[in-house]
Design a protein around this motif. Structure first.
Motif, mmCIF file in Angstrom:
data_model
loop_
_atom_site.group_PDB
_atom_site.id
_atom_site.type_symbol
_atom_site.label_atom_id
_atom_site.label_comp_id
_atom_site.label_asym_id
_atom_site.label_seq_id
_atom_site.Cartn_x
_atom_site.Cartn_y
_atom_site.Cartn_z
ATOM 1 N N ALA A 68 -23.051 -13.724 33.770
ATOM 2 C CA ALA A 68 -22.418 -13.319 35.028
ATOM 3 C C ALA A 68 -21.505 -14.403 35.592
ATOM 4 N N ASN A 69 -21.788 -15.662 35.284
ATOM 5 C CA ASN A 69 -20.965 -16.750 35.825
ATOM 6 C C ASN A 69 -19.753 -17.066 34.955
ATOM 7 N N GLN A 70 -19.655 -16.427 33.779
ATOM 8 C CA GLN A 70 -18.527 -16.682 32.881
ATOM 9 C C GLN A 70 -17.597 -15.484 32.748
ATOM 10 N N LEU A 71 -18.014 -14.356 33.293
ATOM 11 C CA LEU A 71 -17.222 -13.140 33.222
ATOM 12 C C LEU A 71 -16.790 -12.711 34.611
ATOM 13 N N ALA A 72 -15.681 -11.971 34.671
ATOM 14 C CA ALA A 72 -15.255 -11.382 35.940
ATOM 15 C C ALA A 72 -15.876 -10.013 36.136
ATOM 16 N N GLY A 73 -16.185 -9.332 35.026
ATOM 17 C CA GLY A 73 -16.745 -7.997 35.143
ATOM 18 C C GLY A 73 -17.526 -7.601 33.911
ATOM 19 N N VAL A 74 -18.513 -6.728 34.114
ATOM 20 C CA VAL A 74 -19.284 -6.118 33.035
ATOM 21 C C VAL A 74 -19.278 -4.614 33.283
ATOM 22 N N ILE A 75 -18.851 -3.858 32.282
ATOM 23 C CA ILE A 75 -18.788 -2.404 32.420
ATOM 24 C C ILE A 75 -19.954 -1.788 31.663
ATOM 25 N N ASP A 76 -20.808 -1.095 32.392
ATOM 26 C CA ASP A 76 -21.949 -0.414 31.794
ATOM 27 C C ASP A 76 -21.551 1.032 31.514
ATOM 28 N N GLY A 77 -21.247 1.310 30.257
ATOM 29 C CA GLY A 77 -20.930 2.665 29.836
ATOM 30 C C GLY A 77 -21.977 3.195 28.874
ATOM 31 N N GLY A 78 -23.184 2.629 28.971
ATOM 32 C CA GLY A 78 -24.249 3.014 28.056
ATOM 33 C C GLY A 78 -24.251 2.148 26.813
ATOM 34 N N ALA A 79 -25.339 2.251 26.061
ATOM 35 C CA ALA A 79 -25.459 1.473 24.827
ATOM 36 C C ALA A 79 -24.439 1.950 23.804
ATOM 37 N N CYS A 80 -24.014 1.042 22.943
ATOM 38 C CA CYS A 80 -23.086 1.401 21.866
ATOM 39 C C CYS A 80 -23.623 0.809 20.573
ATOM 40 N N PRO A 81 -23.029 1.132 19.428
ATOM 41 C CA PRO A 81 -23.579 0.667 18.152
ATOM 42 C C PRO A 81 -23.634 -0.854 18.062
ATOM 43 N N LEU A 82 -24.583 -1.334 17.278
ATOM 44 C CA LEU A 82 -24.693 -2.776 17.049
ATOM 45 C C LEU A 82 -23.831 -3.224 15.880
ATOM 46 N N GLU A 83 -23.351 -2.287 15.090
ATOM 47 C CA GLU A 83 -22.584 -2.623 13.899
ATOM 48 C C GLU A 83 -21.125 -2.897 14.266
ATOM 49 N N PRO A 84 -20.536 -3.957 13.734
ATOM 50 C CA PRO A 84 -19.137 -4.265 14.057
ATOM 51 C C PRO A 84 -18.174 -3.325 13.350
ATOM 52 N N THR A 85 -16.896 -3.489 13.629
ATOM 53 C CA THR A 85 -15.874 -2.696 12.939
ATOM 54 C C THR A 85 -15.799 -3.088 11.471
ATOM 55 N N THR A 86 -15.263 -2.180 10.682
ATOM 56 C CA THR A 86 -14.874 -2.503 9.316
ATOM 57 C C THR A 86 -13.480 -3.113 9.372
ATOM 58 N N VAL A 87 -13.291 -4.245 8.704
ATOM 59 C CA VAL A 87 -12.009 -4.943 8.711
ATOM 60 C C VAL A 87 -11.280 -4.657 7.398
ATOM 61 N N ILE A 88 -10.046 -4.163 7.523
ATOM 62 C CA ILE A 88 -9.247 -3.798 6.358
ATOM 63 C C ILE A 88 -7.927 -4.564 6.404
ATOM 64 N N ASP A 89 -7.658 -5.323 5.347
ATOM 65 C CA ASP A 89 -6.413 -6.088 5.243
ATOM 66 C C ASP A 89 -5.339 -5.195 4.624
ATOM 67 N N LEU A 90 -4.277 -4.948 5.390
ATOM 68 C CA LEU A 90 -3.186 -4.105 4.918
ATOM 69 C C LEU A 90 -1.945 -4.897 4.531
ATOM 70 N N THR A 91 -2.068 -6.221 4.412
ATOM 71 C CA THR A 91 -0.887 -7.037 4.115
ATOM 72 C C THR A 91 -0.558 -7.088 2.629
ATOM 73 N N GLY A 92 -1.488 -6.670 1.780
ATOM 74 C CA GLY A 92 -1.251 -6.694 0.342
ATOM 75 C C GLY A 92 -0.726 -5.368 -0.181
ATOM 76 N N PRO A 93 -0.612 -5.235 -1.481
ATOM 77 C CA PRO A 93 -0.083 -4.001 -2.076
ATOM 78 C C PRO A 93 -1.005 -2.799 -1.887
ATOM 79 N N THR A 94 -2.318 -3.057 -1.751
ATOM 80 C CA THR A 94 -3.281 -1.991 -1.497
ATOM 81 C C THR A 94 -4.250 -2.448 -0.417
ATOM 82 N N PRO A 95 -4.826 -1.524 0.363
ATOM 83 C CA PRO A 95 -5.790 -1.908 1.395
ATOM 84 C C PRO A 95 -6.993 -2.626 0.784
ATOM 85 N N GLU A 96 -7.412 -3.714 1.429
ATOM 86 C CA GLU A 96 -8.553 -4.501 0.950
ATOM 87 C C GLU A 96 -9.596 -4.595 2.060
ATOM 88 N N VAL A 97 -10.803 -4.187 1.761
ATOM 89 C CA VAL A 97 -11.889 -4.242 2.743
ATOM 90 C C VAL A 97 -12.408 -5.675 2.819
#
Length: 208
Positions: A165-194
């Motif tokens: 609370a002392n390091q943030l300006a706000g916390v938005i409670d919109g309910g629980a969300c997944p614990l799993e992070p996003t899948t990261v896909i590199d699109l800079t090469g000739p084909t998508p790379e996970v």
């Protein structure tokens, strides 16, 4: 002391989202639920806020901050996207994916990777996140809210408020969300790379 907003997870109240957007405009950091996990966000044009975001997470300049965009047209403003990449992005967005793309000159150096000149970009599929981007009127810098030294992200607004609370300006409670992070896909090469497997069905994108 952070402000605590309790919003409807599917139809967040515009008045509250406007207040949270103002906290960002004033230079603050806001914790917000996303379609992958809670994230900490700041305005793209705010260098002190970016520095505070990195301190909060214990990140150095080599760590990609992710740019949260409203739609594909905004992605094209901050990343170089060819026809092949555009078709892939159109198929995948919005959703729990982070894409590594070549950054344009519109991207501040504090957000792009310092040596590769790439940027992590995503279009989230969560009503609260999208409402906050809309209220801010600009794409937002973000990072998954993983406490320094921990492996997993935080998932409950009250726990975030109690600990930060002392390091943030706000916390938005919109309910629980997944614990799993996003899948990261590199699109800079000739084909998508996970680069990292997380949320999302890779088979739907032809990658699994």
């Amino acid at each position: 002391m952070a402000q605590f907003f309790v919003v409807h997870p599917e139809n967040p109240q515009p008045r509250l989202m406007k207040q949270a957007g103002q906290l960002l405009a004033d230079g603050g950091l806001v914790a917000v639920p996303t379609d992958s996990s809670y994230a900490v966000v700041a305005r793209l044009d705010d260098k002190p806020a970016a520095d505070a975001l990195r301190r909060l997470r214990g990140l150095d300049e080599r760590h990609h901050l992710t740019l949260l965009c409203r739609d594909l047209s905004e992605i094209g403003h901050f990343a170089r996207v060819d026809n092949r990449q555009y078709r892939f992005l159109k198929l995948a967005t919005p959703g729990p994916w982070t894409f590594i793309l070549e950054a344009t000159r519109e991207v501040p150096r504090r957000v792009s990777h310092p040596s590769r000149k790439t940027i992590g970009i995503r279009v989230p599929d969560h009503p609260v996140t999208r409402a906050l981007i809309e209220a801010a009127g600009t794409p937002l810098m973000s990072t998954t809210f993983i406490p320094e030294g921990e492996e997993y992200p935080l998932n409950e607004a009250q726990a975030i408020f109690d600990g930060y609370a002392n390091q943030l300006a706000g916390v938005i409670d919109g309910g629980a969300c997944p614990l799993e992070p996003t899948t990261v896909i590199d699109l800079t090469g000739p084909t998508p790379e996970v680069i990292r497997r997380g949320q999302g069905n890779l088979a739907a994108l032809g990658l699994d």
